[in-house]
Design a protein around this motif. Structure first.
Motif, PDB file in Angstrom:
ATOM      1  N   UNK A  40       0.880  -1.350  -0.178  1.00  0.00           N
ATOM      2  CA  UNK A  40      -0.073  -0.020   0.026  1.00  0.00           C
ATOM      3  C   UNK A  40       0.961   1.447   0.017  1.00  0.00           C
ATOM      4  N   UNK A  41       1.869   1.282   0.855  1.00  0.00           N
ATOM      5  CA  UNK A  41       2.848   2.381   0.813  1.00  0.00           C
ATOM      6  C   UNK A  41       3.670   2.573  -0.284  1.00  0.00           C
ATOM      7  N   UNK A  42       4.126   1.505  -1.166  1.00  0.00           N
ATOM      8  CA  UNK A  42       4.540   1.651  -2.586  1.00  0.00           C
ATOM      9  C   UNK A  42       3.688   2.196  -3.533  1.00  0.00           C
ATOM     10  N   UNK A  43       2.247   1.845  -3.504  1.00  0.00           N
ATOM     11  CA  UNK A  43       1.324   2.151  -4.303  1.00  0.00           C
ATOM     12  C   UNK A  43       1.162   3.811  -4.126  1.00  0.00           C
ATOM     13  N   UNK A  44       1.065   4.163  -2.651  1.00  0.00           N
ATOM     14  CA  UNK A  44       0.751   5.406  -2.791  1.00  0.00           C
ATOM     15  C   UNK A  44       2.182   6.276  -3.008  1.00  0.00           C
ATOM     16  N   UNK A  63       1.200   7.066  -6.464  1.00  0.00           N
ATOM     17  CA  UNK A  63       0.291   7.879  -6.806  1.00  0.00           C
ATOM     18  C   UNK A  63       0.299   9.598  -6.396  1.00  0.00           C
ATOM     19  N   UNK A  64       1.007   9.229  -5.346  1.00  0.00           N
ATOM     20  CA  UNK A  64       1.574  10.948  -4.800  1.00  0.00           C
ATOM     21  C   UNK A  64       2.414  11.579  -5.791  1.00  0.00           C
ATOM     22  N   UNK A  65       3.515  10.789  -6.353  1.00  0.00           N
ATOM     23  CA  UNK A  65       4.268  11.614  -7.406  1.00  0.00           C
ATOM     24  C   UNK A  65       3.599  11.835  -8.668  1.00  0.00           C
ATOM     25  N   UNK A  66       2.286  11.125  -9.106  1.00  0.00           N
ATOM     26  CA  UNK A  66       1.946  11.350 -10.190  1.00  0.00           C
ATOM     27  C   UNK A  66       0.725  12.222 -10.181  1.00  0.00           C
ATOM     28  N   UNK A  67       0.142  12.246  -8.869  1.00  0.00           N
ATOM     29  CA  UNK A  67      -1.215  13.378  -8.970  1.00  0.00           C
ATOM     30  C   UNK A  67      -0.794  14.079  -7.905  1.00  0.00           C
ATOM     31  N   UNK A  68       0.139  14.390  -7.187  1.00  0.00           N
ATOM     32  CA  UNK A  68       0.705  15.190  -6.218  1.00  0.00           C
ATOM     33  C   UNK A  68      -0.438  15.344  -5.063  1.00  0.00           C
ATOM     34  N   UNK A  69      -1.054  14.276  -4.883  1.00  0.00           N
ATOM     35  CA  UNK A  69      -1.927  14.239  -3.727  1.00  0.00           C
ATOM     36  C   UNK A  69      -1.911  12.662  -3.149  1.00  0.00           C
ATOM     37  N   UNK A 107       2.881   6.587   3.714  1.00  0.00           N
ATOM     38  CA  UNK A 107       3.587   7.315   2.712  1.00  0.00           C
ATOM     39  C   UNK A 107       3.826   8.649   2.912  1.00  0.00           C
ATOM     40  N   UNK A 108       2.548   9.021   3.472  1.00  0.00           N
ATOM     41  CA  UNK A 108       2.749  10.544   3.474  1.00  0.00           C
ATOM     42  C   UNK A 108       3.839  10.956   4.592  1.00  0.00           C
ATOM     43  N   UNK A 109       3.890  10.443   5.631  1.00  0.00           N
ATOM     44  CA  UNK A 109       5.004  10.713   6.307  1.00  0.00           C
ATOM     45  C   UNK A 109       6.400  10.516   6.059  1.00  0.00           C
ATOM     46  N   UNK A 110       6.707   9.394   5.382  1.00  0.00           N
ATOM     47  CA  UNK A 110       7.830   8.991   4.816  1.00  0.00           C
ATOM     48  C   UNK A 110       8.224  10.093   3.800  1.00  0.00           C
TER      49      UNK A 110
END
Length: 247
Positions: A51-55, A58-64, A111-114
């Motif tokens: 889930x963290x890897x997927x996140x 997703x964050x890099x691609x969508x900036x959220x 993922x958001x914390x990392x």
């Protein structure tokens, strides 16, 4: 994600015979509860990693962050937890489901914390397991004995934390949070909450022992493992929150 030890009320009812079917059939064992606890924690960890890897992607691609993953899995975990608490006989099915859903939610949160605090997740994971092992040793060697007063104090403190967090969440909606986000007071509050979460582990360990002593049905192994997992996840979140305040 964890407001109190969810199994204590059920354990009291079980001690009165509600779930003990005359001692018929297989009964819970310490080894069985321990094995299932390890399996549930491992399942949560594996799902959380993916889930963290997927996140991250997703964050890099969508900036959220993927809100659908975080809130969807979180709501699902709460629903499954409620079912498990009120229907412990279905815990062999709901406990693994809870582990998957909780892992998905924690992976997204991690993922958001990392991304904001590189290295914080590995430190939080290691710290969580160190605390779990330390509390297990303190309970095993009777350095902490979960007396009736101990249980009432810890459960009262846990309920107080839940109410405080709820009020803080409501206050935050109106831009008036009750808890400070930074500073010495914020760190002190996080340390206190981490301590309360750690003390809940002692109650979980003791519940396993009581379940075996009462001769409860085999499915209580999953129920005890579920209760322990709830507390471990809560502890991980609090440690993650505490470590984020180090700067």
């Amino acid at each position: 994600m964890a407001l109190s030890n969810p199994a204590m009320g059920v354990l009291n009812r079980a001690a009165e015979g509600e779930f003990n079917f005359g001692g018929l059939g297989q009964v819970a064992t310490i080894s069985g509860a321990t094995t299932k606890s390890i399996l549930l924690v491992a399942l949560t960890f594996v799902v959380g990693y993916f889930s963290m890897m997927y996140s991250f992607g997703y964050i890099y691609e969508n900036q959220s962050m993927p809100s659908f993953l975080l809130y969807g899995s979180l709501i699902g975990a709460v629903v499954v937890a409620m079912i498990t608490i009120f229907k412990p006989n279905v815990s062999p099915f709901t406990a693994p489901a809870y582990a998957v859903l909780e892992g998905a939610a924690l992976g997204c949160l991690s993922a958001t914390f990392e991304l904001r605090y590189p290295g914080i997740v590995s430190t939080a994971v290691m710290s969580t397991f160190v605390v779990v092992l330390a509390m297990l040793a303190l309970w095993k060697f009777k350095l902490i004995v979960p007396t009736a007063r101990f249980r009432s104090v810890v459960m009262g403190a846990t309920l107080g934390v839940a109410v405080l967090y709820l009020l803080n969440m409501v206050g935050s909606l109106f831009d008036f949070p009750l808890l400070p986000r930074t500073g010495a007071l914020s760190i002190a509050v996080s340390l206190i909450v981490c301590t309360i979460a750690a003390l809940n582990l002692v109650m979980d360990f003791d519940m396993m022992e009581q379940s075996v002593n009462e001769g409860l049905p085999k499915y209580f192994e999953y129920y005890c493992a579920f209760s322990l997992l709830v507390t471990i996840c809560w502890l991980y979140i609090e440690i993650l929150n505490l470590l984020s305040k180090r700067e």
